[in-house]
Design a protein around this motif. Structure first.
Motif, short mmCIF file in Angstrom:
data_model
loop_
_atom_site.label_atom_id
_atom_site.label_comp_id
_atom_site.label_asym_id
_atom_site.label_seq_id
_atom_site.Cartn_x
_atom_site.Cartn_y
_atom_site.Cartn_z
N VAL A 104 0.70 -1.14 -0.19
CA VAL A 104 -0.16 -0.06 -0.33
C VAL A 104 1.05 1.63 0.02
N HIS A 105 0.28 2.81 -0.33
CA HIS A 105 0.66 3.56 -0.53
C HIS A 105 0.40 4.11 0.59
N PHE A 106 0.83 4.43 1.83
CA PHE A 106 0.74 5.23 2.87
C PHE A 106 -0.27 6.62 2.93
N ASP A 107 -1.73 7.02 3.33
CA ASP A 107 -2.02 8.29 2.85
C ASP A 107 -1.04 9.15 4.21
N PHE A 145 -2.56 -0.79 8.23
CA PHE A 145 -2.01 -0.77 6.51
C PHE A 145 -3.69 -1.31 5.94
N GLU A 146 -4.42 -2.05 6.65
CA GLU A 146 -5.39 -2.74 5.82
C GLU A 146 -6.10 -1.73 5.25
N ARG A 147 -6.49 -0.76 6.29
CA ARG A 147 -7.11 0.87 5.88
C ARG A 147 -6.48 1.14 4.56
N GLN A 148 -5.91 0.99 4.04
CA GLN A 148 -4.96 1.57 3.02
C GLN A 148 -5.46 0.72 1.53
N ALA A 149 -6.35 -0.17 2.13
CA ALA A 149 -6.13 -1.04 0.82
C ALA A 149 -7.63 -0.34 -0.47
N PRO A 150 -7.07 -0.57 -1.16
CA PRO A 150 -8.52 0.06 -2.24
C PRO A 150 -9.94 0.05 -1.82
#
Length: 264
Positions: A104-107, A145-150
């Motif tokens: 993922v790429h973190f916001d 990390f999971e939250r960044q998934a599309p």
């Protein structure tokens, strides 16, 4: 519910934050990982190959390498990678964390970096409860990390999500200091918007006008203070009302009861 909520995580001794050496590289294309590695890029640029998928990595990129993954990596020695790495294992599931993404790429708005630093600090410190705190931090990082998934991202275009964050920040600012005489002009300036456009967007996103939101949060705080044992006059003064009578009228209008009836 997050896939790892009931999963037992097991830390090992491989963790840290490091500026990779100029000639740094790794190749595990013939020797797969035998544990998990949460791997976050703070700075620099490089290349990662993960199970034959290639990534150009930069600040904010994060990988979850799994047991069995075939990987290789290198970086630009002129812009060396700075990374945090956290190795761990799991218990209690045949295929744990299988539904999490690998990359993922973190916001930046996730504010995850202090938790990465805290994890390393607390594990190095060895202070009372360090292992328990480190496990909680790792769970939090995996949730982020999971939250960044599309599929877990908030819907809408980036501009809309950005405006949502701005309005949430304003709302938090009001909740933090409900006794302050918040003016729309000041709040709009904080949001870098005109007062009219700010008021329109706040109502659109928050579902009520900025004026009613300020009153609502002031009355919610008043209710809490009354239940703590402060009297009506003390609460009125604490929240900046010009008179106890105006406070009592506004309180009853919002809640349907007199403030004196709320006080324990």
């Amino acid at each position: 519910m997050s896939v790892f909520t009931s999963l037992e995580l097991v830390l090992d001794g491989y963790f840290g934050k490091v500026i990779c050496e100029p000639n740094w590289k790794w190749s595990r294309e013939h020797q797969p990982f035998n544990d998990y590695d949460f791997w976050y890029v703070w700075d620099g640029e490089g290349e990662v190959s993960l199970n034959r998928t290639h990534y150009h990595v930069r600040k904010g990129d994060c990988f979850l390498f799994r047991p069995g993954d075939l990987t290789s990596a290198k970086h630009n020695p002129e812009r060396p990678l700075t990374v945090t790495y956290i190795h761990f294992n799991t218990k209690g599931a045949a295929f744990p964390l299988v539904s999490l993404p690998s990359f993922v790429h973190f916001d930046p708005s996730e504010f995850h970096e202090p938790y990465l630093d805290r994890f390393v600090h607390v594990r190095l410190s060895g202070t009372y409860g360090h292992a328990e705190e480190a496990l909680m931090l790792l769970r939090l990082l995996l949730l982020m990390f999971e939250r960044q998934a599309p599929g877990n991202q908030a819907q809408g275009d980036p501009a809309h999500r950005s405006m949502n964050r701005v309005m949430m920040d304003i709302a938090s600012h009001i909740i933090q200091d409900p006794g302050r005489q918040h003016s729309i002009c000041d709040l709009a300036k904080q949001a870098h918007l005109s007062p009219r456009y700010f008021s329109l967007k706040f109502k659109e996103i928050m579902g009520q006008t900025i004026e009613s939101y300020i009153i609502q949060k002031r009355i919610e705080r008043a209710t809490y203070l009354l239940r703590l044992g402060m009297n009506v006059g003390e609460v009125s003064e604490a929240l900046g009302y010009r008179s106890i009578y105006f406070f009592s009228r506004q309180f009853k209008k919002v809640t349907g009861t007199n403030p004196s009836e709320v006080r324990l």
